[in-house]
Scaffold this motif. Structure first.
Motif, mmCIF file in Angstrom:
data_model
loop_
_atom_site.group_PDB
_atom_site.id
_atom_site.type_symbol
_atom_site.label_atom_id
_atom_site.label_comp_id
_atom_site.label_asym_id
_atom_site.label_seq_id
_atom_site.Cartn_x
_atom_site.Cartn_y
_atom_site.Cartn_z
ATOM 1 N N ASP A 1 0.386 4.925 -7.608
ATOM 2 C CA ASP A 1 -0.987 4.444 -7.524
ATOM 3 C C ASP A 1 -1.585 4.449 -8.931
ATOM 4 O O ASP A 1 -1.497 5.452 -9.641
ATOM 5 C CB ASP A 1 -1.798 5.354 -6.594
ATOM 6 N N ALA A 2 -2.180 3.350 -9.323
ATOM 7 C CA ALA A 2 -2.683 3.254 -10.691
ATOM 8 C C ALA A 2 -4.034 3.949 -10.858
ATOM 9 O O ALA A 2 -4.345 4.455 -11.927
ATOM 10 C CB ALA A 2 -2.805 1.784 -11.099
ATOM 11 N N VAL B 1 3.474 11.688 -6.217
ATOM 12 C CA VAL B 1 3.300 10.646 -5.197
ATOM 13 C C VAL B 1 3.776 9.330 -5.797
ATOM 14 O O VAL B 1 2.969 8.492 -6.207
ATOM 15 C CB VAL B 1 1.823 10.548 -4.747
ATOM 16 N N THR B 2 5.057 9.208 -5.890
ATOM 17 C CA THR B 2 5.650 8.002 -6.473
ATOM 18 C C THR B 2 6.717 7.472 -5.518
ATOM 19 O O THR B 2 7.088 8.115 -4.548
ATOM 20 C CB THR B 2 6.323 8.298 -7.824
ATOM 21 N N ILE C 1 -0.773 -3.663 -11.825
ATOM 22 C CA ILE C 1 -0.962 -4.886 -11.036
ATOM 23 C C ILE C 1 -1.766 -4.583 -9.783
ATOM 24 O O ILE C 1 -1.915 -3.420 -9.390
ATOM 25 C CB ILE C 1 0.388 -5.521 -10.629
ATOM 26 N N GLU C 2 -2.256 -5.638 -9.161
ATOM 27 C CA GLU C 2 -2.983 -5.478 -7.901
ATOM 28 C C GLU C 2 -1.984 -5.420 -6.756
ATOM 29 O O GLU C 2 -1.071 -6.241 -6.679
ATOM 30 C CB GLU C 2 -3.955 -6.646 -7.700
ATOM 31 N N ARG C 3 -2.168 -4.408 -5.893
ATOM 32 C CA ARG C 3 -1.284 -4.299 -4.731
ATOM 33 C C ARG C 3 -1.648 -5.359 -3.698
ATOM 34 O O ARG C 3 -2.716 -5.971 -3.763
ATOM 35 C CB ARG C 3 -1.424 -2.913 -4.075
ATOM 36 N N LEU C 4 -0.773 -5.549 -2.740
ATOM 37 C CA LEU C 4 -1.022 -6.557 -1.716
ATOM 38 C C LEU C 4 -2.203 -6.183 -0.832
ATOM 39 O O LEU C 4 -2.811 -7.046 -0.203
ATOM 40 C CB LEU C 4 0.235 -6.759 -0.859
ATOM 41 N N ASP C 5 -2.548 -4.885 -0.775
ATOM 42 C CA ASP C 5 -3.697 -4.468 0.039
ATOM 43 C C ASP C 5 -4.981 -4.440 -0.780
ATOM 44 O O ASP C 5 -6.025 -4.044 -0.282
ATOM 45 C CB ASP C 5 -3.436 -3.087 0.633
ATOM 46 N N GLY C 6 -4.926 -4.850 -2.028
ATOM 47 C CA GLY C 6 -6.117 -4.877 -2.872
ATOM 48 C C GLY C 6 -6.249 -3.683 -3.799
ATOM 49 O O GLY C 6 -7.069 -3.700 -4.708
ATOM 50 N N GLY C 7 -5.476 -2.628 -3.568
ATOM 51 C CA GLY C 7 -5.500 -1.480 -4.481
ATOM 52 C C GLY C 7 -4.752 -1.800 -5.764
ATOM 53 O O GLY C 7 -4.369 -2.946 -6.007
ATOM 54 N N ARG C 8 -4.570 -0.809 -6.571
ATOM 55 C CA ARG C 8 -3.864 -1.018 -7.834
ATOM 56 C C ARG C 8 -2.594 -0.174 -7.866
ATOM 57 O O ARG C 8 -2.568 0.942 -7.345
ATOM 58 C CB ARG C 8 -4.742 -0.606 -9.033
ATOM 59 N N ALA C 9 -1.584 -0.721 -8.467
ATOM 60 C CA ALA C 9 -0.314 0.000 -8.597
ATOM 61 C C ALA C 9 0.152 -0.064 -10.041
ATOM 62 O O ALA C 9 -0.084 -1.053 -10.732
ATOM 63 C CB ALA C 9 0.751 -0.620 -7.690
ATOM 64 N N ALA C 10 0.762 1.011 -10.479
ATOM 65 C CA ALA C 10 1.427 1.011 -11.782
ATOM 66 C C ALA C 10 2.926 0.932 -11.527
ATOM 67 O O ALA C 10 3.454 1.670 -10.697
ATOM 68 C CB ALA C 10 1.081 2.269 -12.563
ATOM 69 N N LYS D 1 0.831 -1.211 0.000
ATOM 70 C CA LYS D 1 0.000 0.000 0.000
ATOM 71 C C LYS D 1 0.863 1.258 0.000
ATOM 72 O O LYS D 1 0.519 2.274 -0.598
ATOM 73 C CB LYS D 1 -0.920 -0.018 1.223
ATOM 74 N N SER D 2 1.995 1.186 0.682
ATOM 75 C CA SER D 2 2.873 2.356 0.765
ATOM 76 C C SER D 2 3.798 2.470 -0.444
ATOM 77 O O SER D 2 4.747 3.251 -0.420
ATOM 78 C CB SER D 2 3.693 2.274 2.050
#
Lengths: 255, 527
Positions: free
Chosen positions: B507-508, B515-516, B483-492, B62-63
């Motif tokens: 954050d995707a 914020v990268t 891709i899907e983040r480990l917390d369920g969100g999305r990441a680019a 998430k971070s």
């Protein structure tokens, strides 16, 4: 491996103890006489040349030398193509107690050195400083030579750098830890081979070897002064412990 | 000589301490030009680190921190491919070649799962160092082919049932009349007259087509010879399509084969067998399309199942009744070369037929909708042309149900791409700064990413609002993965193939260049 070294160290000290029993004629066990630098020197060569019961001259020693640690910890691999960690060493010693062939000195040392290499094409560097203080037990074999065993705990500072091609900047880390040097050595007078109880400046050659324990330190590299891209995450490399077998040679001045 | 013993003991650590370091630290960062080294899975980006014979799996928290793990993939990687559901990566390695010692590594196929907890699911030891990899879109099979060596049997296949990791790979040599495998098609389950519905592997060679019954892969295969184009030139397959036909009729499953530069269409019907011991009999019929077709598919029309073929040289399509072979021609408003059924993606479907999307590559600009059934308010079997102003080279589908009605029309020759809404029959131009953008669609079907390789900017297009957001990063980007983040969100994850491989993670869903998180030295991780 460590217990074997300690075993060897203790065994050698035990051997010395046997030798002491065989030749000691000075104070009884537990009675270390107060050094008396003002007393006249005796001609040790004519009587029992190896012993100076009660005649040891309190002297101060400074030494400058080269030290090589053979670091076998895997964490050292990123910073060196071999296991050798070369350092310069500066030591100061002062004899506090002397009795018979034995004397006891306090020691302080400062070692500094480093190594460099590449990790998959990225330049790396490790530099370290060690500040140590400890005690040294000496057994005087001849007026111009003595063997010693030294134990010196210390503080370590280890700095690591990685020249990151992807970040385009140098990433650095510095960590502090502890060390413990346990060495055996031989010190031989090179210049001024007078009786050991005589005062005066003398030049000595010193060789010693043993084992240096060092605490394991995490390596978390990050840019210095906000250089490179924004918000660079820490680059982890394996934890490193710069301990291992050690060998050093130095020149010492006593006075 | 006690002292000598003690000196020996004291010197021993010094003698043993002078070893060289592990060779892994000296391995180069090898990213072969033109070869794909990074693959996106649902929860991870997998990077092939060939010099260290490992796959590095990157996951994002998430971070926006990266969690890395690595898995052995064998020596001498020949090919890697992602499963259709993007859950697994298949890595084919040739092993040590030539093998000189018994302990030299054999060829292998490694399956890595990029789930929340990545793992190496299976490692199949293969008998031969093959170089080709074909992946079943339904995730059951992987076929290894393309042998190399002093003596080569190009028709040797290794069939790996990856849905049953404990099952041994099957070596199979298909019957050959001089050809070698060039393409593989995996059917959905097709009903056959005897026995349960089964899947087939259709192997195209330069001169014939082979059907392998995947319910009995070690059984005899069926070879379909193709009509000769001339006395010296055998027919060469160009495309294979299949249909199960009427679900209630177990004897009408069909496979159609389009030939290269030939107007003949070969139809294979899996009908009643003469021999009661067999499940089906493959009967071959040849139909003339009336011109050289460029695309083929089975479609449902208001008149029943038809084989549709586009004849761009005549600006027409033909519909062939597979039962009777009767051909019907339909004039098209252009030389369309490609066809895709989009029936399931549109809300307004004809009552009894399919909807197809047509485009023409460099031969015809724009697109056309082809309605193959009766639709209220639409002409019978109508073809509606939409000129979007570009030659459409590729049509990307959007996965998932939410925005499946949207397609991305891409042309490499233009500085724009279009987001097509099949329901509203509208298209939205997206202008770019230069031609040559790589367009990818997020696996959750909610975003598209446009990247000009080696540029420091990329853009995310929200497929709901069609709002593009440009993101500027501090290093040139070679690939981007959603891709899907480990917390369920999305990441680019934007990869930078410099140094030991860097990555900018953001954050995707709400990408923001401010914020990268920059991660340097990905390939130094886990060493």
């Amino acid at each position: 491996m460590l217990p074997r070294y300690l075993l060897a160290l203790s065994a050698l000290l035990a051997c010395m103890g046997v030798a002491e029993d065989a030749v000691a004629s000075g104070p009884r066990a537990g009675e270390l006489p107060t050094p008396s630098p003002t007393e006249p020197a005796t001609d040790s060569s004519s009587t029992r040349p190896l012993l100076f019961g009660g005649d040891e001259v309190v002297h101060t020693q400074v030494a400058l030398g080269r030290r090589y640690d053979f670091v076998t910890h895997d964490g050292y691999d990123p910073y060196s193509n071999d296991n050798v960690l070369g350092q310069f060493t500066v030591q100061a010693k002062h004899v506090l107690l002397a009795g018979g062939p034995w004397s006891l000195a306090v020691t302080a040392g400062w070692d500094f050195g480093g190594s460099d290499s590449t990790v998959r094409g990225q330049a790396t560097e490790l530099s370290m400083y060690r500040l140590s203080a400890g005690g040294e037990a000496r057994y005087h074999l001849l007026p111009w030579a003595f063997a010693f065993g030294r134990v010196a705990p210390g503080l370590l500072s280890v700095s690591t750098t990685l020249n990151s091609g992807s970040a385009g900047v140098e990433l650095q880390d510095q960590a502090y830890g502890f060390s413990l040097d346990s060495t055996l050595g031989l010190q031989v007078a090179l210049f001024g081979r007078r009786g050991a109880s005589e005062r005066g400046v003398r030049l000595w050659g010193v060789v010693e070897g043993g084992y240096s324990l060092a605490s394991k330190q995490e390596v978390r590299l990050s840019p210095v002064d906000d250089a490179g891209p924004e918000r660079v995450a820490e680059q982890r490399l394996p934890d490193v412990a710069v301990g291992g077998a050690t060998l050093q040679a130095s020149l010492a001045l006593t006075f | 000589m006690k002292w000598a013993k003690w000196i020996t003991v004291a010197m021993l650590p010094l003698l043993t301490a002078c070893g060289a370091r592990d060779s892994k630290w000296d391995q180069p960062i090898d990213t072969p030009t033109g070869e794909q080294v990074a693959f996106g899975l649902t929860h991870a980006v997998v990077i092939l680190d060939e010099p260290l014979d490992r796959a590095v799996v990157m996951q994002v928290t998430k971070s926006l921190d990266v969690r890395q793990s690595s898995y052995s993939i064998g020596k001498n990687v020949a090919r890697a491919a992602v499963s259709a559901d993007e859950q697994q990566l298949y890595v084919l390695a040739k092993g040590v070649q030539p093998r000189r010692r018994p302990q030299d590594e054999r060829p292998s196929l490694t399956v890595i799962e990029g789930d929340v907890s990545p793992r190496s699911v299976a490692r199949y030891e293969l008998s031969d160092p093959l170089g080709g990899l074909s992946v079943d879109p339904l995730g059951d099979w992987v076929v290894v082919y393309d042998a190399g060596g002093v003596v080569v049997n190009p028709n040797e296949l290794i069939l790996v049932n990856v849905s049953e990791p404990k099952r041994k790979p099957i070596n199979k040599t298909i019957r050959s009349f001089g050809g070698r495998p060039t393409r593989f098609t995996y059917t959905t389950p097709l009903t056959v007259p005897s026995g349960e519905a089964r899947r087939f592997l259709i192997v195209e060679t330069e001169r014939d087509v082979t059907l392998i019954d995947l319910s009995d892969p070690e059984g005899p295969e069926v070879t379909v010879p193709l009509p000769q184009q001339s006395a010296s030139k055998p027919g060469r397959p160009a495309q294979v399509v299949f249909t199960d036909g009427d679900p209630d009729d177990p004897s009408d499953a069909k496979i159609a084969i389009r030939l290269d530069s030939d107007s003949d269409l070969v139809m294979v019907e899996l009908g009643e067998p003469f021999d009661s011991g067999r499940a089906f009999k493959a009967s071959v019929n040849v139909s003339d399309a009336g011109g050289v077709p460029s695309a083929l598919d089975f479609v449902q029309t208001d008149g029943g199942l038809r084989l549709a073929a586009l004849i761009p040289t005549a600006s027409q399509a033909v519909l062939i009744d597979p039962r009777t072979g009767v051909r019907e021609s339909i004039a098209l408003p252009g030389s369309y070369t490609h066809l895709a059924r989009v029936t399931d993606d549109v809300v307004e479907r004809p009552d009894d037929g399919d909807v197809a999307l047509l485009w023409g590559g460099s031969k015809q600009s724009g697109i056309a909708y082809w309605s193959l059934g009766t639709t209220t308010g639409k002409p019978y079997r109508s073809v509606e042309r939409y000129d979007v102003g570009i030659d459409v080279g590729a049509v990307k589908s959007v996965p998932g149900a939410s925005f499946g009605h949207r397609k991305i029309l891409q042309s490499t020759a233009a500085t724009e791409f279009f987001v097509l809404d099949l329901n509203a029959r509208t298209s939205f131009p997206m202008l770019t700064e230069a031609a040559g953008f790589d367009l990818t669609v997020a696996p959750d079907g909610r975003r598209a990413w446009a990247l000009l390789p080696q540029g420091q900017q990329f853009a995310r297009v929200d497929l709901d609002t069609l709002h593009p957001v440009s993101v500027h990063v501090e290093r040139p980007v070679d690939a981007i993965f959603d891709i899907e983040r480990l917390d369920g969100g999305r990441a680019a994850v934007a990869l930078h193939e410099q140094g030991a491989l860097g990555a900018t993670v953001l954050d995707a869903v709400n990408p923001d260049g401010a914020v990268t998180r920059f991660h340097a030295g990905i390939l130094l991780g886990g060493l």
